[in-house]
Design a protein around this motif. Structure first.
Motif: not given
Ligand code: PGA
Length: 248
Positions: A170-173, A205-213
């Protein structure tokens, strides 16, 4: 324990996607790693991936059936995943719980199946948005952990992945404070259930992890790594996450 960054490709990836694993292998060879790396591609690719990556990083399945073999059309056992080259298997992902009706008891049985085959189980848990909204998230995760994590789990055979359902894809964290509070809570639940052995089990932790966060999330004290979905499909993104982990 070294941190673990795990990629979950879900139902994505044809043979051509093996190129991403080759690129990941090359990228990892060029950097000094502060964590262990795992990719869980579709089961159809594990054997070919195993030949390609040659132990440069670990491979895993996304689910397994609890039994070792038998009349279970379409299912895969942990032994089959191991035979294809896996050393891990994800069990109890929220998509399995939601779309296949898997209960906590099913997940615990799958974890035991993984251990029987010599695989390490990544046991997933996490609350829905409504449960968090109702303030029930800590209670929900405690109940899932109690039911899904067998009592003889250790750091050698198990990692936990905390994945809030509302954060997946979702892009939400959650905020850093919320992740810290939940990971500390899960740690306390693990110690209550497993005794001293619960101190060392990795909590990803999992859920919308990306290079920015990833920098903000992965370097939090109780976060032992990440389970990464969408951002694990491209080697460049996944490498950026992996190299974002600082050595302890
Ligand atoms: P996501 O998925 O990184 O795409 O949110 C994570 C997961 O479901 O394991």
């Amino acid at each position: 324990m070294r941190s673990l960054v795990a990629g979950n490709w879900k139902m994505n990836g044809l043979t051509a996607a093996l190129g991403e694993l080759g690129a990941l292998k090359d990228g990892l060879a060029a950097s000094s790693l502060a964590c262990d790396v795992l990719v869980c591609p579709p089961a159809t690719l594990i054997a070919q991936a195993n030949g390609l990556v040659q132990g440069a990083f670990a491979l895993g399945g996304q689910d397994c059936r609890a039994e070792a073999s038998g009349a279970f059309t379409g299912d895969l056992s942990a032994e089959m995943l191991k035979d294809a080259g896996a050393s891990y298997v994800i069990v109890g992902h929220s998509e399995r719980r939601q779309y296949h009706g898997e209960s906590d008891a099913d997940v615990a049985a799958k974890a035991r199946g993984a251990w029987r085959a010599g695989l390490k189980a990544i046991i997933c848990l996490g609350e829905t948005e409504a449960q968090r909204g109702a303030g029930a998230h800590h209670q929900v995760c405690a109940v899932q952990l109690e039911g899904s994590v067998p009592q003889d789990a250790t750091a050698a055979n198990t990692a936990i992945a905390y994945e809030p359902v509302w954060a997946i894809g979702t892009g939400k964290t959650p905020s850093s404070a919320d992740i810290l509070a939940m990971h500390a809570h899960i740690r306390a639940c693990l110690v209550r259930r497993l005794g001293e052995a619960g101190q060392d089990v990795l909590i990803l932790y999992g859920g919308s992890v990306n290079p920015n966060n990833c920098g903000d999330i992965l370097n939090l004290p109780e976060v032992g790594g990440a389970l990464v979905g969408g951002a694990s499909l491209k080697a460049a993104d996944f490498l950026a996450i992996i190299t974002g982990i600082k050595a302890p």
